[in-house]
Design an enzyme around this catalytic site. Structure first.
Site, PDB file in Angstrom:
ATOM      1  N   CYS A   2       0.858  -1.172   0.000  1.00 52.14           N
ATOM      2  CA  CYS A   2       0.000   0.000   0.000  1.00 52.14           C
ATOM      3  C   CYS A   2       0.899   1.228   0.000  1.00 52.14           C
ATOM      4  CB  CYS A   2      -0.853   0.000   1.258  1.00 52.14           C
ATOM      5  SG  CYS A   2      -1.724  -1.549   1.484  1.00 52.14           S
ATOM      6  N   ARG A  27       1.244   1.788  -6.001  1.00 50.11           N
ATOM      7  CA  ARG A  27       1.531   0.790  -4.976  1.00 50.11           C
ATOM      8  C   ARG A  27       0.289  -0.024  -4.588  1.00 50.11           C
ATOM      9  NH1 ARG A  27       6.379   2.036  -2.432  1.00 50.11           N
ATOM     10  NH2 ARG A  27       5.823   0.744  -0.659  1.00 50.11           N
ATOM     11  N   TRP A  74      -3.656  -1.948  -1.310  1.00 51.50           N
ATOM     12  CA  TRP A  74      -3.588  -3.185  -2.087  1.00 51.50           C
ATOM     13  C   TRP A  74      -3.912  -4.282  -1.082  1.00 51.50           C
ATOM     14  CZ3 TRP A  74      -0.872  -7.815  -2.157  1.00 51.50           C
ATOM     15  CH2 TRP A  74      -0.912  -8.523  -3.372  1.00 51.50           C
ATOM     16  N   ASN A  98       1.165   0.198   5.950  1.00 55.19           N
ATOM     17  CA  ASN A  98       1.624  -0.594   4.802  1.00 55.19           C
ATOM     18  C   ASN A  98       2.477  -1.723   5.356  1.00 55.19           C
ATOM     19  OD1 ASN A  98       2.699  -1.578   2.376  1.00 55.19           O
ATOM     20  ND2 ASN A  98       4.379  -0.104   2.434  1.00 55.19           N
ATOM     21  N   GLY A  99       2.081  -2.961   5.087  1.00 59.72           N
ATOM     22  CA  GLY A  99       2.849  -4.098   5.594  1.00 59.72           C
ATOM     23  C   GLY A  99       1.902  -5.197   6.039  1.00 59.72           C
ATOM     24  N   GLU A 482       9.992 -11.833 -20.798  1.00 60.43           N
ATOM     25  CA  GLU A 482       9.601 -10.465 -20.454  1.00 60.43           C
ATOM     26  C   GLU A 482       8.448  -9.978 -21.353  1.00 60.43           C
ATOM     27  OE1 GLU A 482       9.991  -8.574 -18.087  1.00 60.43           O
ATOM     28  OE2 GLU A 482       9.712  -6.529 -18.791  1.00 60.43           O
ATOM     29  N   LYS A 486       4.872  -8.805 -19.931  1.00 55.94           N
ATOM     30  CA  LYS A 486       4.287  -7.481 -20.203  1.00 55.94           C
ATOM     31  C   LYS A 486       2.875  -7.644 -20.749  1.00 55.94           C
ATOM     32  CE  LYS A 486       6.360  -5.371 -18.370  1.00 55.94           C
ATOM     33  NZ  LYS A 486       7.611  -5.477 -17.700  1.00 55.94           N
ATOM     34  N   GLU A 489       0.385  -8.953 -17.989  1.00 55.71           N
ATOM     35  CA  GLU A 489       0.079  -8.094 -16.843  1.00 55.71           C
ATOM     36  C   GLU A 489      -0.746  -6.861 -17.215  1.00 55.71           C
ATOM     37  OE1 GLU A 489       3.421  -6.517 -14.641  1.00 55.71           O
ATOM     38  OE2 GLU A 489       4.587  -6.269 -16.454  1.00 55.71           O
ATOM     39  N   HIS A 505       9.263 -29.772 -26.672  1.00 55.88           N
ATOM     40  CA  HIS A 505       9.067 -30.538 -25.443  1.00 55.88           C
ATOM     41  C   HIS A 505       7.739 -30.227 -24.779  1.00 55.88           C
ATOM     42  CE1 HIS A 505      13.150 -31.990 -25.765  1.00 55.88           C
ATOM     43  NE2 HIS A 505      13.517 -30.756 -26.052  1.00 55.88           N
ATOM     44  N   LYS A 604       3.029  -1.887  -7.614  1.00 53.00           N
ATOM     45  CA  LYS A 604       4.385  -1.656  -8.119  1.00 53.00           C
ATOM     46  C   LYS A 604       5.453  -2.272  -7.216  1.00 53.00           C
ATOM     47  CE  LYS A 604       7.274   0.618 -10.897  1.00 53.00           C
ATOM     48  NZ  LYS A 604       7.405  -0.112 -12.161  1.00 53.00           N
TER      49      LYS A 604
HETATM   50  C1  F6R Z   1       6.628  -6.396 -14.038  1.00 52.94           C
HETATM   51  C2  F6R Z   1       7.116  -5.838 -12.792  1.00 52.94           C
HETATM   52  C3  F6R Z   1       7.398  -6.752 -11.652  1.00 52.94           C
HETATM   53  C4  F6R Z   1       8.654  -6.281 -10.909  1.00 52.94           C
HETATM   54  C5  F6R Z   1       8.867  -7.153  -9.652  1.00 52.94           C
HETATM   55  C6  F6R Z   1      10.148  -6.784  -8.932  1.00 52.94           C
HETATM   56  O1  F6R Z   1       6.430  -5.406 -14.999  1.00 52.94           O
HETATM   57  O2  F6R Z   1       7.272  -4.644 -12.667  1.00 52.94           O
HETATM   58  O3  F6R Z   1       7.520  -8.076 -12.086  1.00 52.94           O
HETATM   59  O4  F6R Z   1       9.752  -6.381 -11.757  1.00 52.94           O
HETATM   60  O5  F6R Z   1       7.787  -6.992  -8.788  1.00 52.94           O
HETATM   61  O6  F6R Z   1      10.139  -5.454  -8.526  1.00 52.94           O
HETATM   62  P1  F6R Z   1      11.482  -4.705  -8.168  1.00 52.94           P
HETATM   63  O7  F6R Z   1      12.300  -4.599  -9.405  1.00 52.94           O
HETATM   64  O8  F6R Z   1      11.040  -3.375  -7.647  1.00 52.94           O
HETATM   65  O9  F6R Z   1      12.164  -5.531  -7.124  1.00 52.94           O
END
Ligand code: F6R
Length: 609
Positions: A2, A27, A74, A98-99, A482, A486, A489, A505, A604
């Site tokens: 959060c 967040r 969140w 937050n936590g 990746e 993308k 998500e 496989h 995030k």
């Molecule tokens: C995907 C994304 C997440 C972060 C992951 C790690 O687009 O952003 O998969 O890469 O949560 O976050 P960080 O890099 O902040 O440790």
């Protein structure tokens, strides 16, 4: 995951809280709330939904106090709803959190037996009850907070108000980030830098178990025993404009387009092209330590883990040192083997990812040196590591990571060259050649970005597909992972990334006329094999989108759609390949009308396990 904020000063508290919360929405964004002192009372307004919904529910209401706290949620404990939204209030105490409070069930049972009534399903509410109870028992606000913090187990960043102290805000943290911003006759609390960057650049980064008492007399920091601690504010150099959309429809699109600038900034001052040298002394690991390294373990999560997988290829190629890559969520549970010749590298945009921080702690337990690649200045990871390489991407607000990823690749490239230089594994001429390629990269990225309209056209063609397969090999196979991440998500389309050699496989069973396959094709030692995969997809009527550095007629004839990208050194190719995949996911999401900067269920910074 959060976001929390707090404000004390003569400004418009409500406006400042709302503005700061908007910058923390990445967040978490399933509910939001604020608490403001108004005419001697704590007034709380909360709702399910985003900050925008909260703003609408306030309908221009004036709450004109000079002290307040706010939260964007969140959900971890309890579904998104108004009752579960923060702030939580018990008696005269209001809290945003937050936590995760791990022992909340036991504490809640005791508090209920004592006659306390709970209104939410959250773990956070017990904090308000505990503090309120200790104040009722005769402790001061500050003493009550200290006593409550000794009772709770888990992670927390908290901003707390008490009706009996109308000029005081208390902020506490443990394993969740929290910053105190110092302005002129005003101060702020926030989970992250961008939230308050508009108001101040002077920020104090609280450490675990710091208690900060903010009042008109200033900011006092103590430990849980009440012992005074001095923490100097740091001046943050980030440009506040970087945290704005700057004319783009979404932060994600802006951040994709910022990549050439971010890469240039990450390289700046760290290389000499003429001399063929690198200057990474700021990593704070001695040449002696680096020379002695025999093994590297890289740990990260999500997109940063994809960067780590590419880092393995670069480090092993340039330094001939064995590299192992692990996921933060797995690493500490398998008693990893590390000794004094091992370097533990951690990669994280936020520097606050719980699993990556846990890996750092595991490294400390085993007494190995750590080096982090991180974007957020003075984050928990940056402060806890022995060495640090900052990516200079600037604030990344879009939940889907883009510019942080490409700058992580650059940091890995720079570190690999530096280590090879220190260990005498590469001649100056070799470094010069590789650096020459590196400095051309921003221009190549611009070229790819200029072809965006073609990627948008291709996205339109595939917008109704339900599944996607991404294939690549060797150093580019993590880009297949990746690209798939993308797409899923932000557009919610099911997508899988695979090393192309694995297709036979299993995944080949999925291919039919409804299954588009995105293949990354470049002329390297595996290209003949990838050509074979292309044939196999076509033989099963799969739709083929080829992203390629080549003008290879054979490939072009087979492809349904082609995205051409410029050639570069093979070690840098992933940083170019990824851009069309980011743009493709972006356009698919726009066409499907999803919430691009704040995709459902995501946040995030994943600050909880
Ligand atoms: C995907 C994304 C997440 C972060 C992951 C790690 O687009 O952003 O998969 O890469 O949560 O976050 P960080 O890099 O902040 O440790």
């Amino acid at each position: 995951m959060c976001g929390i904020v707090g404000y004390l000063g003569k400004g418009n508290t409500l406006d400042i809280l709302m503005e700061s919360l908007k910058r923390l929405e990445y967040r978490g964004y399933d509910s939001a709330g604020i608490a403001v002192f108004h005419k001697g009372r704590i007034e709380i307004r909360r709702c399910q939904g985003k900050i925008w919904d909260l703003e609408c529910s306030l309908k221009g209401e004036r709450l004109d106090g000079h002290l307040g706290i706010g939260h964007t949620r969140w959900a971890t404990h309890g579904r998104p709803s108004e009752e579960n939204a923060h702030p939580h209030k018990s008696g005269k105490v209001a809290v945003v959190h937050n936590g995760i409070i791990e022992n909340y069930v036991t504490l809640k049972e005791v508090l209920i037996k004592e006659g306390r009534h709970f209104r939410s399903e959250t773990d956070s509410e017990i904090i308000a009850h505990l503090i309120d109870k200790f104040i009722e028992e005769g402790l001061s606000f500050e003493e009550a907070v200290r006593k409550a913090m000794k009772k709770v187990k888990g992670s927390y960043a908290l901003a707390i108000l008490y009706e009996g102290a109308p000029d005081t805000l208390i902020a506490v943290r443990k394993e969740s980030p929290l910053i105190v911003g110092i302005g002129k006759d005003e101060c702020f609390v926030a989970s992250d830098i961008p939230a308050i960057l508009k108001y101040t650049r002077n920020m104090i980064f609280l450490e675990d178990e710091d208690i900060a008492v903010l009042s008109p007399r200033g900011v006092k920091i103590t430990d849980l025993e009440g012992k005074k601690i001095t923490r100097q504010p740091k001046e943050i150099q980030w440009d506040p404009v970087l945290a704005e959309k700057g004319g783009y429809k979404h932060f994600m699109l802006k951040e994709i387009h910022e990549q050439p600038r971010a890469v240039t900034d990450t390289i700046r001052g760290r290389i000499s092209l003429n001399k063929g040298e690198l200057f990474l002394e700021d990593i704070q690991l001695s040449a002696k330590t680096l020379k002695a390294l025999k093994r590297i373990v890289i740990v990260a999560c999500g997109t940063s883990w994809h960067a780590a997988l590419i880092g393995k290829f670069i480090l092993e190629e340039l330094c001939r040192i064995p590299v192992e890559v692990d996921l933060g969520s797995e690493f500490r549970y398998r008693d990893p083997i590390m000794n004094k010749d091992t370097l533990l590298m951690l990669i994280s945009q936020s520097g606050e990812t719980a699993d990556t921080l846990a890996a750092l702690r595991e490294g400390k337990k085993k007494q190995v040196k750590s080096l982090s690649i991180c974007n957020v200045v003075d984050s928990s990871l940056a402060r806890g590591s022995d060495g640090i390489i900052y990516t200079r991407a600037g604030p990344e607000i879009g939940v889907a990571s883009t510019k942080a990823f490409t700058t992580q690749l650059i940091a890995l490239y720079l570190f690999s060259l530096y280590l090879a230089q220190v260990q005498g594994k590469i001649k100056k001429e070799g470094i010069k050649e590789l650096l020459k390629e590196l400095v051309k990269l921003p221009r190549l990225m611009e070229e790819v970005l200029a072809g965006d309209h073609e990627i948008e056209r291709i996205a339109k063609k595939y917008v109704n597909c339900r599944d996607f397969l991404y294939l690549a090999r060797s150093i580019n196979y993590p880009i297949a992972l990746e690209g798939a991440l993308k797409l899923k998500e932000i557009s919610y389309i099911h997508a899988e990334g695979y090393p192309a050699g694995e297709m036979k496989h299993g995944p080949i069973a999925l291919i039919d006329e409804d299954m588009p396959v995105m293949v990354l094709f470049t002329r390297d030692k595996t290209c003949e094999k990838v050509l074979g995969n292309i044939e196999e997809v076509k033989a099963r009527s799969g739709k083929l989108i080829v992203v390629t550095t080549e003008k290879d007629k054979e490939v072009l004839r087979k492809a349904d759609d082609i995205i051409s990208i410029p050639k570069t050194n093979p070690l840098l190719t992933p940083a170019v390949f990824v851009i069309p995949l980011q743009l493709f996911a972006y356009h698919m999401a726009v066409l499907r009308g999803t919430d691009i900067d704040q995709p459902r269920n995501l946040a995030k910074s994943v600050t909880v396990e």
